[in-house]
Scaffold this active site. Structure first.
Site, PDB file in Angstrom:
ATOM      1  N   LYS A 159       1.011  -1.307   0.041  1.00  0.00           N
ATOM      2  CA  LYS A 159       0.004  -0.026  -0.164  1.00  0.00           C
ATOM      3  C   LYS A 159       0.962   1.110   0.082  1.00  0.00           C
ATOM      4  O   LYS A 159       1.155   1.982   1.014  1.00  0.00           O
ATOM      5  CB  LYS A 159      -0.866   0.042   1.208  1.00  0.00           C
ATOM      6  CG  LYS A 159      -1.981   1.073   1.102  1.00  0.00           C
ATOM      7  CD  LYS A 159      -2.918   0.920   2.297  1.00  0.00           C
ATOM      8  CE  LYS A 159      -3.698   2.143   2.720  1.00  0.00           C
ATOM      9  NZ  LYS A 159      -4.725   2.530   1.506  1.00  0.00           N
TER      10      LYS A 159
HETATM   11  N1  PMP Z   1      -8.112  -0.864  -2.282  1.00  0.00           N
HETATM   12  C1  PMP Z   1      -7.345   0.408  -2.296  1.00  0.00           C
HETATM   13  C2  PMP Z   1      -6.891   0.945  -3.592  1.00  0.00           C
HETATM   14  C3  PMP Z   1      -7.442   1.246  -1.206  1.00  0.00           C
HETATM   15  O1  PMP Z   1      -6.877   2.176  -1.071  1.00  0.00           O
HETATM   16  C4  PMP Z   1      -8.078   0.343  -0.127  1.00  0.00           C
HETATM   17  C5  PMP Z   1      -8.197   1.290   1.430  1.00  0.00           C
HETATM   18  N2  PMP Z   1      -7.041   0.935   1.961  1.00  0.00           N
HETATM   19  C6  PMP Z   1      -8.713  -0.785  -0.253  1.00  0.00           C
HETATM   20  C7  PMP Z   1      -8.732  -1.322  -1.600  1.00  0.00           C
HETATM   21  C8  PMP Z   1      -9.417  -1.399   0.891  1.00  0.00           C
HETATM   22  O2  PMP Z   1      -8.478  -2.034   1.890  1.00  0.00           O
HETATM   23  P1  PMP Z   1      -9.046  -1.882   3.495  1.00  0.00           P
HETATM   24  O3  PMP Z   1     -10.051  -2.608   3.367  1.00  0.00           O
HETATM   25  O4  PMP Z   1      -7.646  -3.042   3.995  1.00  0.00           O
HETATM   26  O5  PMP Z   1      -9.073  -0.517   3.926  1.00  0.00           O
END
Ligand code: PMP
Length: 315
Positions: A159
């Protein structure tokens, strides 16, 4: 809307004032996007403030950095403890927590290894990302003309801040054209995810989400939805989703820390099902919010109690 300030930000093991959390304009991160971060929610639960899947988020932060040879000097336990302490010192109940590990001020070349690695963690109050109404009625989205990065370009298991330049293109295009959010396809034209959310469809009674190989983030809410489906005996699978399945699915919804579980009522102005939140989405949503609010037992140990001695927490 600017973020509502809180008092303290955690920086490399110490608390500093919000206004002092500044970095140099020549910091590597500013020029090359060299940072990894997390978005974590702290819920106001019946048992007081509770951070959702804290350990999983911090583990992903460490993994995100490791992929870029940017190992944190803080352990998983230290980062988790810092987050709890952060919520406590800022006397927050419900809030959003943003840890970020970045390459700071050092050399200015592309190779980041001569630059220090800094970790900051801030928190602030935050409402519903895709609107309060969206959670009940569903939102209107489009398929973006921008694709998600191919697997051998920007790794999606990290991320990383740089990934969000692509997310910005998707989101700005969607908002400019009157949609709440955009869906990015992967390098093969399969459905990948939203600019900041994973995606699910309900097709012939089965809940389907793209596999992680299809350019989506390994979302922690996504993983929670998979668990909830199994718990509720709702058929669920990870499978490539062709774009047109979005139009003929009974239901479509997003998952994410910010978006939580947000129903999608139309894609490219084509109604999904009846053009309203569907029953399977509603069931998953209810289960999710029952756990995060503490109304139902935390059977998967997803919540970390903060125990702030504030009046709201003591109720
Ligand atoms: N995809 C992207 C591109 C994101 O930025 C996020 C947010 N973190 C998610 C999916 C969802 O991930 P999470 O459930 O861990 O927040």
């Amino acid at each position: 809307m600017p973020v509502a300030k809180t008092e303290q930000i955690w920086h490399n093991g110490k608390f500093i004032h919000w206004d002092d959390a500044k970095i140099h304009v020549l910091a590597h991160v500013i020029h090359y996007g060299s940072a990894v971060f997390e978005g974590i929610r702290c819920y106001e639960s019946a048992q007081g403030p509770a951070i959702f899947r804290l350990r999983d988020h911090m583990q992903r932060l460490l993994h995100s950095g490791h992929i870029y040879r940017m190992d944190s000097r803080f352990s998983l336990d230290e980062l988790c403890n810092a987050a709890v302490e952060l919520v406590r010192v800022n006397k927050m109940t419900a809030c959003y927590i943003r840890p970020i590990t970045l390459r700071g001020y050092g050399e200015v070349g592309v190779d980041p290894r001569g630059c220090p690695i800094d970790t900051y963690m801030a928190c602030w109050e935050w409402g519903k990302y895709l609107g309060d109404e969206g959670l009940g009625k569903g939102i209107d989205v489009c398929v973006s003309s921008w694709h998600r990065p191919a697997p051998n370009t920007l790794p999606q298991m990290s991320k990383a801040s740089a990934n969000y330049m692509n997310s910005q293109l998707i989101r700005m295009e969607a908002k400019t054209n009157g949609f709440e959010e955009g869906i990015g396809l992967d390098h093969n034209g399969h459905v990948a995810e939203g600019s900041g959310e994973n995606i699910f469809v309900v097709h012939k009674g089965t809940v389907i989400t793209p596999p992680l190989s299809d350019a989506g983030l390994s979302g922690i809410t996504r993983d929670s939805v998979l668990s909830i489906c199994r718990d509720l005996d709702i058929p669920v699978m990870e499978q490539a989703i062709p774009r047109e399945m979005l139009y003929i699915a009974e239901e479509v919804f997003f998952s994410g820390t910010a978006a939580e579980i947000t129903p999608i009522r139309s894609v490219d102005r084509i109604n999904v099902g009846d053009g309203a939140r569907g029953p399977v989405t509603k069931r998953i949503q209810e289960e999710f919010f029952s756990i995060t609010s503490g109304r139902k037992a935390d059977r998967h140990n997803w919540l970390t109690a903060v125990n702030v001695p504030t009046t709201t927490a003591a109720r």
